[in-house]
Design a protein around this motif. Sequence first.
Motif, PDB file in Angstrom:
ATOM      1  N   VAL A 172       0.820  -1.210   0.000  1.00 14.57           N
ATOM      2  CA  VAL A 172       0.000   0.000   0.000  1.00 14.57           C
ATOM      3  C   VAL A 172       0.861   1.271   0.000  1.00 14.57           C
ATOM      4  N   GLY A 173       2.087   1.136   0.488  1.00 16.60           N
ATOM      5  CA  GLY A 173       2.996   2.292   0.538  1.00 16.60           C
ATOM      6  C   GLY A 173       3.331   2.873  -0.828  1.00 16.60           C
ATOM      7  N   ALA A 174       3.040   2.133  -1.881  1.00 12.52           N
ATOM      8  CA  ALA A 174       3.376   2.599  -3.230  1.00 12.52           C
ATOM      9  C   ALA A 174       2.292   3.490  -3.837  1.00 12.52           C
ATOM     10  N   LEU A 175       1.293   3.865  -3.053  1.00 15.07           N
ATOM     11  CA  LEU A 175       0.180   4.613  -3.662  1.00 15.07           C
ATOM     12  C   LEU A 175       0.570   6.045  -4.026  1.00 15.07           C
ATOM     13  N   LYS A 176      -0.171   6.620  -4.965  1.00 18.90           N
ATOM     14  CA  LYS A 176       0.205   7.904  -5.551  1.00 18.90           C
ATOM     15  C   LYS A 176      -0.877   8.989  -5.477  1.00 18.90           C
ATOM     16  N   THR A 177      -2.068   8.653  -5.044  1.00 19.46           N
ATOM     17  CA  THR A 177      -3.136   9.664  -4.991  1.00 19.46           C
ATOM     18  C   THR A 177      -2.663  10.868  -4.164  1.00 19.46           C
ATOM     19  N   ARG A 178      -2.948  12.071  -4.689  1.00 17.09           N
ATOM     20  CA  ARG A 178      -2.408  13.289  -4.072  1.00 17.09           C
ATOM     21  C   ARG A 178      -3.479  14.018  -3.276  1.00 17.09           C
ATOM     22  N   ALA A 179      -3.032  14.679  -2.216  1.00 18.67           N
ATOM     23  CA  ALA A 179      -3.924  15.514  -1.402  1.00 18.67           C
ATOM     24  C   ALA A 179      -3.184  16.816  -1.118  1.00 18.67           C
ATOM     25  N   VAL A 180      -3.775  17.924  -1.544  1.00 19.81           N
ATOM     26  CA  VAL A 180      -3.112  19.225  -1.358  1.00 19.81           C
ATOM     27  C   VAL A 180      -3.953  20.085  -0.419  1.00 19.81           C
ATOM     28  N   ARG A 181      -3.288  20.566   0.624  1.00 16.49           N
ATOM     29  CA  ARG A 181      -3.993  21.318   1.661  1.00 16.49           C
ATOM     30  C   ARG A 181      -4.431  22.685   1.134  1.00 16.49           C
ATOM     31  N   GLN A 182      -5.668  23.067   1.485  1.00 14.45           N
ATOM     32  CA  GLN A 182      -6.206  24.363   1.098  1.00 14.45           C
ATOM     33  C   GLN A 182      -6.210  25.291   2.313  1.00 14.45           C
ATOM     34  N   ALA A 183      -6.434  26.562   2.040  1.00 15.31           N
ATOM     35  CA  ALA A 183      -6.393  27.569   3.108  1.00 15.31           C
ATOM     36  C   ALA A 183      -7.387  27.266   4.231  1.00 15.31           C
ATOM     37  N   ASP A 184      -8.540  26.666   3.865  1.00 20.33           N
ATOM     38  CA  ASP A 184      -9.554  26.429   4.896  1.00 20.33           C
ATOM     39  C   ASP A 184      -9.311  25.144   5.691  1.00 20.33           C
ATOM     40  N   GLY A 185      -8.149  24.514   5.460  1.00 20.68           N
ATOM     41  CA  GLY A 185      -7.853  23.290   6.211  1.00 20.68           C
ATOM     42  C   GLY A 185      -8.324  22.029   5.511  1.00 20.68           C
ATOM     43  N   SER A 186      -9.152  22.174   4.485  1.00 24.94           N
ATOM     44  CA  SER A 186      -9.542  20.985   3.718  1.00 24.94           C
ATOM     45  C   SER A 186      -8.436  20.657   2.715  1.00 24.94           C
ATOM     46  N   TYR A 187      -8.620  19.574   1.965  1.00 20.18           N
ATOM     47  CA  TYR A 187      -7.616  19.146   0.979  1.00 20.18           C
ATOM     48  C   TYR A 187      -8.296  18.947  -0.367  1.00 20.18           C
ATOM     49  N   ARG A 188      -7.516  19.176  -1.443  1.00 15.83           N
ATOM     50  CA  ARG A 188      -7.993  18.779  -2.773  1.00 15.83           C
ATOM     51  C   ARG A 188      -7.406  17.396  -3.067  1.00 15.83           C
ATOM     52  N   ILE A 189      -8.258  16.471  -3.455  1.00 13.09           N
ATOM     53  CA  ILE A 189      -7.841  15.085  -3.688  1.00 13.09           C
ATOM     54  C   ILE A 189      -7.822  14.831  -5.190  1.00 13.09           C
ATOM     55  N   LYS A 190      -6.787  14.109  -5.644  1.00 18.14           N
ATOM     56  CA  LYS A 190      -6.713  13.769  -7.072  1.00 18.14           C
ATOM     57  C   LYS A 190      -6.017  12.425  -7.234  1.00 18.14           C
ATOM     58  N   GLY A 191      -6.667  11.529  -7.924  1.00 13.82           N
ATOM     59  CA  GLY A 191      -6.025  10.236  -8.156  1.00 13.82           C
ATOM     60  C   GLY A 191      -7.041   9.162  -8.499  1.00 13.82           C
ATOM     61  N   GLN A 192      -6.527   7.971  -8.762  1.00 15.83           N
ATOM     62  CA  GLN A 192      -7.392   6.863  -9.138  1.00 15.83           C
ATOM     63  C   GLN A 192      -7.208   5.690  -8.174  1.00 15.83           C
ATOM     64  N   LYS A 193      -8.287   5.102  -7.747  1.00 14.49           N
ATOM     65  CA  LYS A 193      -8.255   3.934  -6.887  1.00 14.49           C
ATOM     66  C   LYS A 193      -8.930   2.770  -7.608  1.00 14.49           C
ATOM     67  N   ILE A 194      -8.460   1.560  -7.336  1.00 15.38           N
ATOM     68  CA  ILE A 194      -9.116   0.397  -7.946  1.00 15.38           C
ATOM     69  C   ILE A 194      -9.591  -0.559  -6.845  1.00 15.38           C
ATOM     70  N   PHE A 195     -10.431  -1.520  -7.259  1.00 13.70           N
ATOM     71  CA  PHE A 195     -10.959  -2.537  -6.349  1.00 13.70           C
ATOM     72  C   PHE A 195     -11.688  -1.899  -5.165  1.00 13.70           C
ATOM     73  N   ILE A 196     -12.454  -0.846  -5.416  1.00 14.15           N
ATOM     74  CA  ILE A 196     -13.164  -0.178  -4.327  1.00 14.15           C
ATOM     75  C   ILE A 196     -14.560  -0.767  -4.189  1.00 14.15           C
ATOM     76  N   THR A 197     -14.717  -1.514  -3.115  1.00 14.23           N
ATOM     77  CA  THR A 197     -15.971  -2.209  -2.850  1.00 14.23           C
ATOM     78  C   THR A 197     -17.057  -1.195  -2.495  1.00 14.23           C
ATOM     79  N   TYR A 198     -18.185  -1.289  -3.172  1.00 13.83           N
ATOM     80  CA  TYR A 198     -19.291  -0.336  -3.005  1.00 13.83           C
ATOM     81  C   TYR A 198     -18.817   1.114  -3.188  1.00 13.83           C
ATOM     82  N   GLY A 199     -17.895   1.305  -4.122  1.00 15.49           N
ATOM     83  CA  GLY A 199     -17.415   2.645  -4.441  1.00 15.49           C
ATOM     84  C   GLY A 199     -18.538   3.539  -4.943  1.00 15.49           C
TER      85      GLY A 199
END
Lengths: 575, 575
Positions: A172-199
């Motif tokens: 799992v350590g090899a994952l690449k999905t990115r999360a960039v912190r925004q001014a309001d403390g939230s994050y912008r998420i970008k990336g692809q996940k596979i095998f997501i059960t009930y995604g």
Amino acid sequence: MTYIPPIADQKFLLDHIVKLDQLNGHQGFAGTSPDLVDAILAGVGELAAGVFAPLNRTGDQIGAKWSPEGVTMPPGFREGYRAYVEGGWGTLAAPQEFGGQGLPLSLATVVMEDLGSANMGFSLVAMLSAGAVEALPEHGSAELNALWLPKIVSGEWPATMNLTEPQAGSDVGALKTRAVRQADGSYRIKGQKIFITYGDHDLAENIVHLVLARTPDAPEGTKGISLFLVPKFRLGADGAPAESNDVRPASIEHKMGIHASPTCVMAYGDNDDCVGWIVGEENGGMRGMFTMMNNARLNVGLQGVSIAERATQAAVAYASERIQGTRAGAASRDPVRIIEHADVRRMLLRMKALTQAARALAYYAAGQTDRASRGDGAAKARIDLLTPLVKAYGTDVGEEVASLGVQVHGGMGYIEETGAAQHYRDVRISRIYEGTNGIQAADLVGRKIGLEGGHTLASLFADIRRDSAGEAVLRDLVDACEAIASRLQSASADDRMAASYPFLTMLSVATCGWLMLLQRRVAEGDEGDPNFLAMKRAAAAFYLEQIVHEAMGLQAAAAAPADILYSVNEEMFAT
Amino acid sequence: MTYIPPIADQKFLLDHIVKLDQLNGHQGFAGTSPDLVDAILAGVGELAAGVFAPLNRTGDQIGAKWSPEGVTMPPGFREGYRAYVEGGWGTLAAPQEFGGQGLPLSLATVVMEDLGSANMGFSLVAMLSAGAVEALPEHGSAELNALWLPKIVSGEWPATMNLTEPQAGSDVGALKTRAVRQADGSYRIKGQKIFITYGDHDLAENIVHLVLARTPDAPEGTKGISLFLVPKFRLGADGAPAESNDVRPASIEHKMGIHASPTCVMAYGDNDDCVGWIVGEENGGMRGMFTMMNNARLNVGLQGVSIAERATQAAVAYASERIQGTRAGAASRDPVRIIEHADVRRMLLRMKALTQAARALAYYAAGQTDRASRGDGAAKARIDLLTPLVKAYGTDVGEEVASLGVQVHGGMGYIEETGAAQHYRDVRISRIYEGTNGIQAADLVGRKIGLEGGHTLASLFADIRRDSAGEAVLRDLVDACEAIASRLQSASADDRMAASYPFLTMLSVATCGWLMLLQRRVAEGDEGDPNFLAMKRAAAAFYLEQIVHEAMGLQAAAAAPADILYSVNEEMFAT
């Protein structure tokens, strides 16, 4: 094709292995009377048998369907899910402050078992939320939990676990999905996940994804992973789902089984408008993930029990009706029901013994988890040790019993209409997901046998030995396990890994043998249904006399160094 | 998804286990030069890899389709079948007087193995005809054989086996299909058969059904069964298929696997116009059926080998490419191909060892069949003894190896696109059809261990002991088998049946261990590809050191009397 909840065995385990009376109303658990426990067992049994089970074949035949607009569940699933939510079945073990009932996990285990037996593909939606309900209170901020948890607990907004990416499966350590912190403390998420059960699905008005991702300056590997809560819909001012959150199922997989369960490729932030909120600290995501994963591993082990139970019921019913052949050696030449044939009985008794043993292990683990959650350190260590056993052995049993179920049905077992084939196809995933059983074995020999300097394992051996006077084969197996474990603790990594799987099986059978022995002693009394007690004694005897002995046959494999494996290379394997 | 014929191992077995040089050109077999053998291995390998294998997934996804007009095969199958017929691949072991090549069955075994690996569902059409090609020359009249056999041998008119009826599965004696003799010596056939493999299809201009039925005054049970040749089309004066023979596929089954193979419900004589011709004597049908069944049992055991080979190739290829995780204990933290992980190697080596062992047993049995067909009585007795082992153990290995194949693929193994799941679904039927493996075990302990007053079995033990000096575990296993067999010969029918399956496994492993030992000795020389020889030595060592030891763990089960099974009744099983 009907399903009858195995209430007698569940109750027996709650009483004599979990010892629920020690938990109820103590250590911060809500109090339950025996009547309430009975009502829970009966109530979830009714939901499972009456609502989930009739949808099992529909789920298999029609399955979840993907379109660009999202995933559509098979007919009846929306109504079925509503019944689950309205019954409050996901709230049993959740904290009372978030709308849960504060009951022991051991009781929620019955819920998961029954729903898994009735409809494994459907039950996954409940299982995934259970992981989030464990992880968020422990790792999420008060604000985040107040906003999201009550709806996850109630089941109105089911949760998912997002770990895997194409290059990051077991690793799992090899994952690449990115999360960039925004001014309001939230994050912008970008990336692809596979095998997501009930995604994605249409069972609920929102879905809460728990997503592993990396912040831009995070260290490599598992040390740089953070956990985020990423909803399908962001909430409006009124707290209701409002705006779409740029989360999209890109496709679903065409799988061998659990067709009802949509296994999604998930795209986060295709339009750079996917917002997530951190759960815990930056780079501290593995802790939350481990909470979810350990919960999920126990529940996946339980899926093996669920399908084993269902497959056994179907085989017993078929063998009790199907007439074929005369009984060998019998005076009468009249054809008999196949349950009269010795080899069919051998299969059925093996199915019963394996199923009861794996259930005992899973319920025992649930009881230990309850104690651990209330600060019992010895129980915590033991559950850490047993988690890979519950997951791997439980699902190995699931596959073997489902295969025997097909076999008892003969030619009819291969025809889809019977249902035996679906159990066999469905359960096969359980040995793979939530860490393959090989990963479980690696966890056992790589980390768990050395817990507390080996004391955790030694204390399990001591417990088994204390209770197994006169059980020569079980004691032999414990001795063999101890000798192997002692060798493995100082062995090379290769040798440890080479021995890991056979050792895991031996240790699982030793532990199950112990639990079956304890049950046999209770069943030698006369409290309860005589038919149930007689079967319990027979299942325990079969397990102790035959299956424990079989596990002794794995000694050579568990003692073999890795040399032979590395004596051949890829080119040789290809000849 | 590609398939590479395992020519090196096939050749090795033909040379050192079958000892083909003793057969070629002797005892009435046609002569073959080593070049011709090589050409056969290469030629059928090309057909399998180039024509059958590419149709495997089509066959699974599209499958055979039924309509009132009959069964339509998936796209490409007609052309594929034509290539098989034009290559003459069905003619190898058939008698020269009927257009066959008169070669040893051992060579035809290679053909069946390769086609089964490439496309198990498709290969069944060839397998069924092979049974008829064995049975007709032995049991049919000269006139009948002259008319029909050459076209069955060539493959132009494939044959089927019609035994099963709804109430007559394992108990074939319960069948009810009627055959009434007409003035011209032919019979009118009327009845329904189920589970008829390739009962209808559009691959050929005619289909020749071999049908078990009863004449009106026949005795009950198997003593009153006769065998009939019942074509789809009756022949015109020119010998070509002309008139429809009132034979109809009423439906086909929806199965877990082998979707390409149409499993038909067959209706004979709905309009009282179905003509059949007797094969052999009235009430003597079981003899012809046994010839077909014994052939089919060996070939079904071989299907286990076929799928095990294919699953192993796929797993080795995947593990050699898929990069995931660092190697435990390695200095480098770079991720490695999963074939580097010890537990993945353990799975792969286990797959190789089991596959090679089951292949050795199947090929050895083919060689004994060849000798038996030329009057070698000892070979005849041995093949009778080994037939249930080849069938049951070969297919047990098939399932285990296919499951390991799924496991090596991890999550991808559960996705249908990989192909691993299809192998797992396809091979599952092989433990059921042609007599369930439980029936094989019953045959072993009920009839086979007592052959020639026990001499047949004793002579197998003597052979293994003679060759296994210094192999302590193998000798222990032989001793254990002998002790159990000796007890079983005087045991009650119930006790014999209760022990049958574990004993079958033990005896199979002992026999395979012996054959692997013989091969290891040859592989210790340096004749041949060094990579192949190294893998052979490793596979043999793994089998002898680990798998033989595992079988010792079955001793308790094989020694246990039936008491425990009959200590519980149907009501107890239902708790």
